[in-house]
Every structure is written in structure tokens, then in C-alpha cells.
Scaffold this motif. Structure first.
Motif, mmCIF file in Angstrom:
data_model
loop_
_atom_site.group_PDB
_atom_site.id
_atom_site.type_symbol
_atom_site.label_atom_id
_atom_site.label_comp_id
_atom_site.label_asym_id
_atom_site.label_seq_id
_atom_site.Cartn_x
_atom_site.Cartn_y
_atom_site.Cartn_z
ATOM 1 N N GLU A 122 42.706 45.302 26.731
ATOM 2 C CA GLU A 122 43.671 44.438 27.437
ATOM 3 C C GLU A 122 43.915 43.107 26.708
ATOM 4 O O GLU A 122 44.494 42.197 27.268
ATOM 5 C CB GLU A 122 43.210 44.139 28.873
ATOM 6 C CG GLU A 122 43.085 45.384 29.750
ATOM 7 C CD GLU A 122 42.594 45.067 31.153
ATOM 8 O OE1 GLU A 122 41.639 44.291 31.270
ATOM 9 O OE2 GLU A 122 43.171 45.589 32.118
ATOM 10 N N LYS A 176 46.688 48.548 43.592
ATOM 11 C CA LYS A 176 46.346 47.112 43.499
ATOM 12 C C LYS A 176 46.626 46.568 42.100
ATOM 13 O O LYS A 176 47.292 45.538 41.944
ATOM 14 C CB LYS A 176 44.854 46.864 43.792
ATOM 15 C CG LYS A 176 44.358 47.335 45.128
ATOM 16 C CD LYS A 176 42.919 46.923 45.359
ATOM 17 C CE LYS A 176 41.929 47.512 44.379
ATOM 18 N NZ LYS A 176 41.658 48.942 44.553
ATOM 19 N N SER A 177 46.084 47.279 41.106
ATOM 20 C CA SER A 177 46.240 46.777 39.728
ATOM 21 C C SER A 177 47.698 46.853 39.284
ATOM 22 O O SER A 177 48.174 45.995 38.531
ATOM 23 C CB SER A 177 45.355 47.564 38.765
ATOM 24 O OG SER A 177 44.008 47.285 39.057
ATOM 25 N N LEU A 206 49.377 43.877 40.642
ATOM 26 C CA LEU A 206 49.023 42.692 39.849
ATOM 27 C C LEU A 206 49.852 42.646 38.564
ATOM 28 O O LEU A 206 50.352 41.587 38.165
ATOM 29 C CB LEU A 206 47.525 42.693 39.511
ATOM 30 C CG LEU A 206 47.066 41.462 38.747
ATOM 31 C CD1 LEU A 206 46.953 40.270 39.686
ATOM 32 C CD2 LEU A 206 45.740 41.689 38.056
ATOM 33 N N LYS A 207 50.015 43.823 37.920
ATOM 34 C CA LYS A 207 50.799 43.859 36.678
ATOM 35 C C LYS A 207 52.236 43.427 36.925
ATOM 36 O O LYS A 207 52.867 42.825 36.055
ATOM 37 C CB LYS A 207 50.758 45.256 36.065
ATOM 38 C CG LYS A 207 49.449 45.512 35.346
ATOM 39 C CD LYS A 207 49.454 46.812 34.602
ATOM 40 C CE LYS A 207 48.177 46.907 33.769
ATOM 41 N NZ LYS A 207 47.735 48.245 33.546
ATOM 42 N N PHE A 215 41.551 39.249 33.050
ATOM 43 C CA PHE A 215 41.647 40.702 33.126
ATOM 44 C C PHE A 215 40.295 41.308 33.497
ATOM 45 O O PHE A 215 39.249 40.670 33.342
ATOM 46 C CB PHE A 215 42.140 41.265 31.789
ATOM 47 C CG PHE A 215 43.596 40.997 31.554
ATOM 48 C CD1 PHE A 215 44.559 41.895 31.964
ATOM 49 C CD2 PHE A 215 44.009 39.823 30.951
ATOM 50 C CE1 PHE A 215 45.897 41.633 31.773
ATOM 51 C CE2 PHE A 215 45.341 39.553 30.755
ATOM 52 C CZ PHE A 215 46.294 40.462 31.171
ATOM 53 N N GLN A 216 40.364 42.557 33.934
ATOM 54 C CA GLN A 216 39.161 43.217 34.442
ATOM 55 C C GLN A 216 38.033 43.249 33.410
ATOM 56 O O GLN A 216 36.878 43.053 33.744
ATOM 57 C CB GLN A 216 39.514 44.647 34.862
ATOM 58 C CG GLN A 216 38.412 45.317 35.637
ATOM 59 C CD GLN A 216 38.843 46.662 36.192
ATOM 60 O OE1 GLN A 216 40.016 47.006 36.195
ATOM 61 N NE2 GLN A 216 37.904 47.423 36.669
ATOM 62 N N ASP A 251 41.676 39.955 38.035
ATOM 63 C CA ASP A 251 41.676 41.400 38.265
ATOM 64 C C ASP A 251 40.235 41.884 38.355
ATOM 65 O O ASP A 251 39.508 41.843 37.361
ATOM 66 C CB ASP A 251 42.422 42.100 37.113
ATOM 67 C CG ASP A 251 42.602 43.593 37.373
ATOM 68 O OD1 ASP A 251 42.309 44.044 38.499
ATOM 69 O OD2 ASP A 251 43.049 44.294 36.455
ATOM 70 N N GLU A 252 39.838 42.328 39.512
ATOM 71 C CA GLU A 252 38.498 42.873 39.760
ATOM 72 C C GLU A 252 37.400 41.987 39.169
ATOM 73 O O GLU A 252 36.625 42.439 38.315
ATOM 74 C CB GLU A 252 38.367 44.292 39.157
ATOM 75 C CG GLU A 252 39.404 45.276 39.636
ATOM 76 C CD GLU A 252 38.994 46.005 40.915
ATOM 77 O OE1 GLU A 252 37.986 45.593 41.513
ATOM 78 O OE2 GLU A 252 39.707 46.924 41.309
ATOM 79 N N VAL A 292 42.542 40.601 42.800
ATOM 80 C CA VAL A 292 42.556 42.028 43.139
ATOM 81 C C VAL A 292 41.116 42.500 43.170
ATOM 82 O O VAL A 292 40.389 42.331 42.194
ATOM 83 C CB VAL A 292 43.338 42.825 42.070
ATOM 84 C CG1 VAL A 292 43.073 44.320 42.222
ATOM 85 C CG2 VAL A 292 44.816 42.556 42.193
ATOM 86 N N THR A 293 40.680 43.030 44.290
ATOM 87 C CA THR A 293 39.309 43.525 44.367
ATOM 88 C C THR A 293 39.172 44.483 45.536
ATOM 89 O O THR A 293 40.025 44.506 46.433
ATOM 90 C CB THR A 293 38.299 42.365 44.519
ATOM 91 O OG1 THR A 293 36.970 42.902 44.486
ATOM 92 C CG2 THR A 293 38.482 41.609 45.817
#
Lengths: 357, 268
Positions: free
Chosen positions: A224, B61-62, B65-66, B105-106, B183-184, B215-216
Motif C-alpha cells: 500500500e 468498510k475498506s 474508506l478508499k 493504511f492497514q 484503516d484497521e 475503519v475497524t
């Protein structure tokens, strides 16, 4: 009712050896007696349930005597089997020719579209960077130039030397029949300066750096990092692609010069072993090769460098998801790079011929 | 058994409905071919709020977010961020808008060839004309703020997963954006590290007034940090609840919402 008695430890090994015999025995209206089963795992439970199903078709199939533990495993296995009753391992039928051709055409057109988009973005970002050189990430560019150039030099020199040596040996044998061994120097110098030097240097660049560019950018995509650049308002092209493109273009003349010199040294070694003095060899080389040969080869090599780096970066930027994606990108960068430079070399040969070079 | 609200939240009260809206999402729909991930999702996020997008795996969810951070365009709908139309912005205008918010980011997405300090310095070097000394001081202070003051020279590969996420938050905060997307943040972290990250989010929201969109699906984190949530559901292909998560847990009659907040397994 007659009972089919299973006993002892009913695990995967036992289920494998008992399966066919049990199924044959269960083809009659029998009950499945598992009162003497001391242990049962998923495979054992599958055997009991399959035998019960077979016997049920013949009018039997009652499972009797299950202990609490064994009964629990069988109940859970049955529940799982019912939940996934529609799941089947089926062999995929072969795809029709029309489907394969159609999909290939769509993927090809999509890939071509992506390549054209990439080419446009790469050219625009590179031109903008050339017009505003202070926006270039110089540290990254120098690092890529060192990686693709300086560290490739020993390999380039070794291969160039061996190539000149082999080419001289191979051509000396037929030339000797005509007493024209001295012209081996001309043959090797012209073919290396005009053709083989740039081509081999570009092949090495594709193998070492094209794959590395694809793998680096591909890994960044998977992690990412490319998305992070985009959301930070940084252009991934100017951040990742332009430094690699400029580094590859800039180091190609150096690699080609090293390759040419090493090949001439290899050829000279053979010629001197055949009794020709160094001065005669250098006279042949200088008088039969022109600056146009050298400059044409270098110019061609710089285009090869841009193509190899561009394909490596494009494959990296198009890396998909999954563990194989980065490897696939690196492989396709090498294959695409080598095929492209050979095709381009052919086009250059025609152009140079038409120009009278 | 209903989980207790973790103590870290203290007496935090989120901003009221009168607070200005920093994000307004209207009628968002996302389809991939014939597969509809969600449709007609609308919500707003208020200034200074810790806003959580939650839901089970695969509910979108993700993907949502995107859409919010501009990495994907929705099939339909509109997104306004910090007063700008995200979908209409292009070129330089879009890049300027993207710089006004930060994203963690995650996986952290730190640049592997750079130290933590260089990672945080990157946006400062790219988008400010501050002298080098000032940039360095800011980058160090951001890393200190997330508890990484003694790890500035380490590479991302030399630190733990929790530290990577903290460093990613520091980088996202480098330009002092008023809005941060996470994200998470708790994914893959042990409970203690995860609780520390929750505490950090609450501290940054309280002390710096940063608006968070997170987001979680980590229930403890949601109950600790969220002022307000929206819940997406895969079966409903959209939003099934919105509000204070503690109230939803106590009062919602929607079966999926109750199951989520009370940890009731669907398969049981």
C-alpha cells in the motif's frame, strides 16, 4: 437387523484402509455398530456417515452404540456436511476456443491501453522533471544509477571480455583459410560497437535492474506504499518511475563503453596470441570504425535503457494482489524487456540502413 | 455477556450536531460488475469527532474508506471533504485537497528504504518551504508525540507492528491535517498495544482537535474511541445503523447490530 461392526481406533489411516471393504459391507440393509470404537476423527466420522448413507439406501443405516465423544464428532461432521452439501470438487470443463481467444483479445487490448496510459504519464512526468530538474529526487536517482550501473560493471566487463575473446576465436578459424586473420579485429570491433555492445548491455540491464524495478515497485504496491504516496498528494510517477528511468538512461553509455572496451580487450588477447602486435590490432580497429558506429550504438543503447526501465516500472505499477504477484511482475519485466529491445534493435537496423550508416 | 466499556475513554463527549461537518457522503453506491458491495450509503462526520465505520468482514468498510480518501471512484453518489467536492476535484486541485488529510493504511505503508524520521520528513520536504532545521524539529516532535522519540533512526523492518502503525500516524500527522483516516489500526496487534493505540487516538483528538475516521471491527476499540459509528452489513448491502456505539449496544433492536455488539456468533 444385522449390524456392521466397526471397532478400535477410527482415524484417517484406518478409514483409508477400511473404506472399500466397509462400503461393500454396507451395501446391505445393516445397522452401523460403533459401540467398540475407542477414537474417531473427521475421517473416521466420514467413513461411518458414508457407510450409514450406503446402508440407508438398502433399507438399513442406523448408527448404534456411539459413545458420547465419538457421537459428538460424528454429529459435528454430519452438521458440517449438511451445511456444505452443495460443495463438490468438479473438474473444470475445457474452455471453448472462442472464449480463450476473446479473453486474450480483451486482456491484450486492456494491456495495450494500460501501456499507452503508462507511456503518456511517464513521458509527461519525465519531461516535466527535465524542465524543472530541482524537482528530481536526486538521492533516489543516484542510488538507482549506482545499483544498475556501478554494481553491474564487473559483470559487464567479464561478459564483454569473454564475448570478444570467443567471437575472435570463432572468426579466426575461417578467416585463416583466406589469410585474413588481421580482419578479425575489424569484424569484432564493428559488430560490438554497432550491435552487440548496446544489445548485451541492455539484456544485462533487463535481467538485473528491470526485474529489480518491477519487484521493488510491486512490493510497494502490495504494501500500500503506492496508495500512501497518492493520498499524500505525491505523484507516484515522479516519485518512483522518473528516478529509475533517468538513472537507466544515464548509465547506459557507461555500460556500453565498458562492454565495448572489454570486448576489444578480449579480441586483442586472441589476436596477440596469434602473433599480431598490439599496434597492428589498434590500427585495424581505429581505421575501420567511425565515431558514427560508437555514437549510433550508444544512442540506441540509451533508448534500450529507457524501454527496459519503463517496462520494469510499468510491470511493478500493475502488480496485482497475492503472493505470486511480485514474482510474476519481475518475470514479465525481464521477458518484456528483452523481447522489446530485440524488436527495437531490428527497427534501428532498418533505420540505420536507410540513413546509410 | 456484554463487554465492559474500557476505562481509557474517561468522560469524553463527542461534538454535538451543531459542530461543522468535515465530511458529507451522499448516496454512495459501489458495484463491481454485477456484485453490489453497498448502495445508497449517506452519512456525515463532524469536526473533532472520532467516527468509526464498522461491520463484519466483507461488508465494504475498506472499500468505503478508499472512496473517502480518493483511491477509488464510487459507482454513484457524492463526497464532500473539508468543504470540497472530492469527485469533481482533479489535477492540482485534487492534490491540494489530498494533502489536507492524512491516512494510516492497514499495513502502515511506511517506505521501507527510509528511516522513521525520513518517512515523517517526506511530506514536510515535499510540500513546505520550511528550513531544514524546522522540518527536522517537526518530524522529531511528531514521532515523540506517538511515543517513538527513541526510534527515529530505525527502519520500518526493525520495529514491531504496533510501532509501525504509530509511525504511520506520525507521518499522516506531519502536515497537521485536521482530518485523519485510519484503516484497521488494531488489526494484528496484541490487546495491550491495541489499547495504547486507542489511548493515542483519544489523546490526539482531545489535545489537537483532530477529526478521526476509523475503519475497524475491533469491539473494544470501538467502545473506547468512537463518538459515533455507522455500521455496514454485507447481507443488507448497505448501512444498517448509525449513532453512539454505547447506545446502539444498549438499545438497538436490529438483530445484526445486537449480535455484533454482544459478540453473538451467527453460526451458533
Amino acid at each position: 437387523m444385522t449390524a456392521l461392526v466397526l471397532e478400535g481406533r477410527l482415524d484417517a489411516a484406518a478409514a483409508s484402509s477400511l473404506w472399500e471393504r466397509t462400503m461393500r459391507a454396507a451395501s446391505a440393509p445393516v445397522a452401523i455398530d460403533i459401540s467398540r470404537v475407542t477414537y474417531c476423527d473427521g475421517a473416521g466420522a466420514a467413513l461411518v456417515l458414508a457407510a450409514a448413507a450406503r446402508a440407508r439406501a438398502a433399507g438399513g443405516g442406523e448408527i448404534i452404540g456411539a459413545s458420547e465423544d465419538v457421537g459428538a464428532v460424528i454429529a459435528l461432521t454430519r452438521k458440517g456436511g449438511e451445511a456444505a452439501a452443495t460443495g463438490q470438487v468438479v473438474a473444470r470443463p475445457p474452455e471453448s476456443l472462442a472464449l480463450v481467444v476473446g479473453r486474450g483479445a480483451v486482456n491484450g487490448a486492456r494491456g495495450m491501453g494500460d501501456s499507452i496510459t503508462f507511456l503518456g504519464e511517464a513521458i509527461s512526468a519525465t519531461v516535466l522533471t527535465v524542465l524543472r530538474p530541482w524537482t528530481l529526487r536526486w538521492d533516489d536517482t543516484m542510488r538507482h544509477a549506482e545499483e544498475a550501473g556501478t554494481r553491474a560493471l564487473p559483470l559487464i566487463v567479464m561478459l564483454g571480455f569473454l564475448f570478444g575473446l570467443i567471437l575472435a576465436f570463432q572468426s579466426a578459424i575461417p578467416m585463416r583459410q583466406y589469410g585474413a586473420e588481421i580482419f578479425v579485429a575489424n569484424l569484432v570491433a564493428v559488430s560490438v560497437f554497432r550491435e552487440l555492445g548496446p544489445l548485451l548491455a541492455a539484456v544485462i540491464l533487463a535481467g538485473r535492474s528491470g526485474s529489480a524495478f518491477a519487484a521493488e515497485i510491486g512490493t510497494m504496491k502490495v504494501n500500500e506504499e503506492v496508495d500512501a504516496l497518492t493520498t499524500m498528494g505525491l505523484d507516484p510517477f515522479r516519485f518512483l518511475v522518473v528516478p529509475r528511468l533517468i538513472a537507466a538512461i544515464a548509465i547506459m553509455p557507461v555500460l556500453i563503453a565498458a562492454m565495448n572496451l572489454a570486448a576489444v580487450a578480449g579480441m586483442s588477447t586472441v589476436m596477440m596470441s596469434l602473433g599480431f602486435p598490439l599496434v597492428a590490432i589498434s590500427n585495424q580497429v581505429v581505421s575501420w570504425t567511425s565515431m558514427g558506429d560508437v555514437i549510433g550504438g550508444v544512442a540506441k543503447g540509451m533508448v534500450f535503457g529507457a524501454v527496459v526501465a519503463g517496462i520494469g516500472c510499468a510491470r511493478g505499477m500493475r502488480t496485482g494482489a497475492g503472493p505470486r504477484a511480485v514474482g510474476d511482475s519481475a518475470t514479465s519485466a525481464v521477458v518484456g524487456g528483452i523481447v522489446s529491445i530485440v524488436v527495437l534493435d531490428g527497427i534501428f537496423a532498418v533505420i540505420f540502413y536507410l540513413m546509410g550508416w | 455477556m456484554v463487554p465492559e466499556i474500557p476505562p481509557a475513554r474517561g468522560d469524553r463527549v463527542g461534538p454535538g450536531p451543531e459542530a461543522p461537518k468535515v465530511i458529507v457522503a451522499t448516496g454512495l453506491t459501489q458495484r463491481f460488475g454485477s456484485n453490489t458491495v453497498f448502495e445508497n450509503v449517506s452519512f456525515d462526520v463532524r469536526e473533532g469527532e472520532v467516527f468509526v465505520i464498522l461491520g463484519g468482514s466483507g461488508c465494504g468498510k475498506s472499500t468505503l474508506l478508499k472512496l473517502l480518501i480518493g483511491l477509488r471512484r464510487p459507482t454513484a453518489g457524492a463526497i464532500s471533504i473539508l468543504g470540497e467536492d472530492l469527485l469533481a476535484a482533479d489535477g492540482e486541485k485534487r492534490r491540494l485537497l489530498l494533502r489536507r488529510f492524512g491516512v494510516m493504511f492497514q499495513l502502515g505503508a511506511l517506505f521501507g528504504s527510509m528511516t522513521l524520521l525520513e518517512n515523517v520528513l517526506l511530506p514536510l520536504e515535499s510540500f513546505t518551504d520550511l528550513p531544514a532545521e524546522a522540518r527536522l524539529a517537526i518530524a522529531r516532535s511528531k514521532l515523540g508525540m506517538v511515543g517513538l522519540g527513541d526510534a527515529t533512526q530505525k527502519l520500518p523492518s526493525e520495529i514491531s507492528g504496533g510501532m509501525v502503525k504509530r509511525a504511520a500516524i506520525a507521518r499522516a500527522m506531519a502536515l497537521d491535517p485536521p482530518l485523519l483516516f485510519l484503516d484497521e489500526p488494531s488489526a494484528g496487534l496484541d490487546p495491550i498495544t491495541s489499547a495504547g493505540l486507542d489511548q493515542l487516538i483519544l489523546t490526539l483528538a482531545r489535545d489537537l482537535g483532530v477529526t478521526f475516521v476509523i475503519v475497524t471491527h475491533e469491539l473494544d476499540s470501538i467502545l473506547t474511541v468512537a463518538d459515533r459509528v455507522i455500521m455496514l452489513d454485507k447481507a443488507a448491502r448497505g448501512m444498517i445503523a448509525t449513532g453512539d456505539p454505547r447506545e446502539l449496544r444498549a438499545t438497538s433492536t436490529q438483530p445484526t447490530v445486537r449480535a455484533f455488539f454482544n459478540r453473538i456468533a451467527e453460526a451458533a
